[in-house]
Design a protein around this motif. Structure first.
Motif, PDB file in Angstrom:
ATOM      1  N   ALA A  21       0.841  -1.193   0.000  1.00 16.15           N
ATOM      2  CA  ALA A  21       0.000   0.000   0.000  1.00 16.15           C
ATOM      3  C   ALA A  21       0.874   1.240   0.000  1.00 16.15           C
ATOM      4  CB  ALA A  21      -0.910   0.019   1.228  1.00 16.15           C
ATOM      5  N   VAL A  22       0.364   2.287  -0.631  1.00 13.52           N
ATOM      6  CA  VAL A  22       0.957   3.621  -0.562  1.00 13.52           C
ATOM      7  C   VAL A  22      -0.135   4.564  -0.085  1.00 13.52           C
ATOM      8  CG1 VAL A  22       2.052   5.503  -1.814  1.00 13.52           C
ATOM      9  CG2 VAL A  22       2.561   3.146  -2.449  1.00 13.52           C
ATOM     10  N   GLY A  31       3.797  11.120   3.177  1.00 15.48           N
ATOM     11  CA  GLY A  31       3.103   9.898   2.830  1.00 15.48           C
ATOM     12  C   GLY A  31       3.790   8.708   3.472  1.00 15.48           C
ATOM     13  N   SER A  32       3.326   7.510   3.132  1.00 14.72           N
ATOM     14  CA  SER A  32       3.942   6.301   3.656  1.00 14.72           C
ATOM     15  C   SER A  32       3.735   5.164   2.675  1.00 14.72           C
ATOM     16  CB  SER A  32       3.351   5.923   5.023  1.00 14.72           C
ATOM     17  OG  SER A  32       2.033   5.441   4.893  1.00 14.72           O
ATOM     18  N   LEU A  33       4.569   4.156   2.805  1.00 14.35           N
ATOM     19  CA  LEU A  33       4.375   2.924   2.052  1.00 14.35           C
ATOM     20  C   LEU A  33       4.577   1.735   2.976  1.00 14.35           C
ATOM     21  CD1 LEU A  33       7.264   1.338   1.304  1.00 14.35           C
ATOM     22  CD2 LEU A  33       7.462   3.204  -0.320  1.00 14.35           C
ATOM     23  N   VAL A  34       3.860   0.672   2.686  1.00 15.17           N
ATOM     24  CA  VAL A  34       3.907  -0.557   3.469  1.00 15.17           C
ATOM     25  C   VAL A  34       4.014  -1.733   2.510  1.00 15.17           C
ATOM     26  CG1 VAL A  34       2.689  -2.040   5.106  1.00 15.17           C
ATOM     27  CG2 VAL A  34       2.453   0.449   5.272  1.00 15.17           C
ATOM     28  N   VAL A  35       4.953  -2.636   2.768  1.00 10.45           N
ATOM     29  CA  VAL A  35       5.068  -3.879   2.011  1.00 10.45           C
ATOM     30  C   VAL A  35       5.283  -5.015   2.993  1.00 10.45           C
ATOM     31  CG1 VAL A  35       6.500  -5.215   0.421  1.00 10.45           C
ATOM     32  CG2 VAL A  35       5.935  -2.850  -0.128  1.00 10.45           C
ATOM     33  N   ALA A  62      -3.663  -2.202   9.103  1.00 12.20           N
ATOM     34  CA  ALA A  62      -3.443  -1.477  10.353  1.00 12.20           C
ATOM     35  C   ALA A  62      -2.195  -0.605  10.274  1.00 12.20           C
ATOM     36  CB  ALA A  62      -3.320  -2.465  11.511  1.00 12.20           C
ATOM     37  N   LEU A  63      -1.133  -1.137   9.675  1.00 14.29           N
ATOM     38  CA  LEU A  63       0.105  -0.363   9.543  1.00 14.29           C
ATOM     39  C   LEU A  63      -0.095   0.861   8.653  1.00 14.29           C
ATOM     40  CD1 LEU A  63       3.161  -2.758   9.098  1.00 14.29           C
ATOM     41  CD2 LEU A  63       2.909  -0.892  10.732  1.00 14.29           C
ATOM     42  N   THR A  64      -0.818   0.683   7.567  1.00 20.00           N
ATOM     43  CA  THR A  64      -1.076   1.805   6.665  1.00 20.00           C
ATOM     44  C   THR A  64      -1.825   2.912   7.393  1.00 20.00           C
ATOM     45  OG1 THR A  64      -1.155   0.279   4.782  1.00 20.00           O
ATOM     46  CG2 THR A  64      -2.093   2.470   4.464  1.00 20.00           C
ATOM     47  N   GLU A  65      -2.869   2.536   8.110  1.00 17.15           N
ATOM     48  CA  GLU A  65      -3.671   3.537   8.831  1.00 17.15           C
ATOM     49  C   GLU A  65      -2.859   4.226   9.923  1.00 17.15           C
ATOM     50  OE1 GLU A  65      -5.747   5.132  12.000  1.00 17.15           O
ATOM     51  OE2 GLU A  65      -5.513   2.971  12.213  1.00 17.15           O
ATOM     52  N   LEU A  66      -2.132   3.455  10.717  1.00 18.09           N
ATOM     53  CA  LEU A  66      -1.387   4.027  11.839  1.00 18.09           C
ATOM     54  C   LEU A  66      -0.242   4.920  11.368  1.00 18.09           C
ATOM     55  CD1 LEU A  66      -1.276   0.885  14.144  1.00 18.09           C
ATOM     56  CD2 LEU A  66      -2.380   3.060  14.698  1.00 18.09           C
ATOM     57  N   SER A  67       0.430   4.531  10.298  1.00 20.88           N
ATOM     58  CA  SER A  67       1.571   5.317   9.842  1.00 20.88           C
ATOM     59  C   SER A  67       1.156   6.685   9.321  1.00 20.88           C
ATOM     60  CB  SER A  67       2.346   4.561   8.755  1.00 20.88           C
ATOM     61  OG  SER A  67       1.570   4.383   7.585  1.00 20.88           O
ATOM     62  N   VAL A 107       8.304  -4.068   5.458  1.00 20.45           N
ATOM     63  CA  VAL A 107       9.003  -2.844   5.072  1.00 20.45           C
ATOM     64  C   VAL A 107       8.019  -1.698   5.248  1.00 20.45           C
ATOM     65  CG1 VAL A 107      10.107  -1.517   3.238  1.00 20.45           C
ATOM     66  CG2 VAL A 107      10.521  -3.965   3.397  1.00 20.45           C
ATOM     67  N   LEU A 108       8.449  -0.680   5.970  1.00 18.93           N
ATOM     68  CA  LEU A 108       7.602   0.481   6.238  1.00 18.93           C
ATOM     69  C   LEU A 108       8.455   1.731   6.068  1.00 18.93           C
ATOM     70  CD1 LEU A 108       4.970   1.775   7.341  1.00 18.93           C
ATOM     71  CD2 LEU A 108       5.798   1.252   9.648  1.00 18.93           C
ATOM     72  N   ALA A 109       7.964   2.678   5.289  1.00 21.58           N
ATOM     73  CA  ALA A 109       8.653   3.963   5.127  1.00 21.58           C
ATOM     74  C   ALA A 109       7.641   5.090   5.226  1.00 21.58           C
ATOM     75  CB  ALA A 109       9.389   4.021   3.785  1.00 21.58           C
ATOM     76  N   ARG A 110       8.075   6.196   5.798  1.00 21.72           N
ATOM     77  CA  ARG A 110       7.200   7.360   5.958  1.00 21.72           C
ATOM     78  C   ARG A 110       8.027   8.623   5.731  1.00 21.72           C
ATOM     79  NH1 ARG A 110       4.226   7.716  11.615  1.00 21.72           N
ATOM     80  NH2 ARG A 110       6.353   8.110  12.329  1.00 21.72           N
TER      81      ARG A 110
END
Length: 261
Positions: A21-22, A31-35, A62-67, A107-110
């Protein structure tokens, strides 16, 4: 801002256990991305009535929303909360203490106007490209440092290495694992683009040795994420004697997320 997201199952007859997700907040600020790469369990009971794909979508959502919505949280805190939230959703029906309870790499980036934060847990990969073209690879290499002989038995791996000191860690049901992730922050000005990839896509570098990480990112940037996965699939099919694949799956779920900031 330019983003590209491609995720393909290793086997069209099976659910894709990756998640990607982005998120770009309506405010336009960062923004953020989650893989995630869901870990396929061996045949048999793994203590849970839910599939790995279900787990990946729950944890990834959950990670997408929280980040995005809880920017005061560090990425480790966001991962811990996401694991706790996901565990609570099936703790009453499943044995979350089972070593093969559904789990995933992360993998999580913000990013915001000033900085880019990152978190990597287990063997998915994050690439950061600087304005001058320099590529920095963010890896959690603990799994690669485990003696290969100890990974030939799922029972031995689960008993001695999985989510244990001296072994490797994945996001399962224990939120404390978030503190084991590789994390960091760099100035936004030092990052022109980033790419997050599951190991089904990084095979191009790690198994087939077609180039280095900068070469891989160049393929994604010039030809697109789908072109990279298409190259991997061709190599997998051509490796009929398993010179490169060894005991690995012929085809694995493959995900690439690319973002130019």
């Amino acid at each position: 801002m330019h983003t590209e997201l491609v995720s393909e199952p290793g086997d069209p007859a099976r659910p894709n256990e990756d998640f990607a997700a982005v998120a770009l907040p309506a405010s336009g600020q960062g923004g953020s991305l989650v893989v995630l790469d869901g870990v396929t369990p061996p045949p048999g009971d793994y203590g849970c009535r839910h599939s790995v794909a279900w787990f990946s979508s729950r944890l990834g959502g959950a990670l997408t929303e929280l980040s995005v919505s809880e920017r005061h949280l560090t990425l480790s805190e966001a991962l811990a909360q996401a694991i706790s939230r996901t565990a609570a959703s099936h703790a009453q029906t499943c044995d979350l203490s089972h070593p093969r309870t559904p789990q995933a790499t992360v993998v999580l980036a913000r990013w915001c106007a000033e900085s880019v934060e990152y978190l990597v847990l287990s063997d998915s990969t994050l690439l950061l490209a600087a304005p001058d073209g320099t590529v920095t690879t963010i890896l959690d290499d603990r799994l690669s440092r485990v003696p290969r002989a100890t990974l030939t038995s799922a029972t031995l791996t689960d008993a001695t290495l999985r989510n244990q000191e001296g072994g490797f860690f994945t996001a399962a049901a224990d939120p404390s694992v978030a503190s084991r992730a590789v994390t960091g922050t760099v100035p936004r000005s030092s990052v022109h683009a980033l790419a997050a990839l599951t190991d089904g896509a990084t095979r191009w570098v790690e198994k087939f040795h077609e180039g280095d990480w900068a070469d891989l990112l160049a393929v994604v940037r010039k030809e697109g994420a789908r072109a990279l996965i298409r190259r991997v699939r061709t190599l997998e099919t051509s490796d009929t004697d398993r010179t490169h694949l060894g005991r690995s799956k012929r085809h694995d779920d493959a995900t690439v997320v690319y973002a130019e900031l």
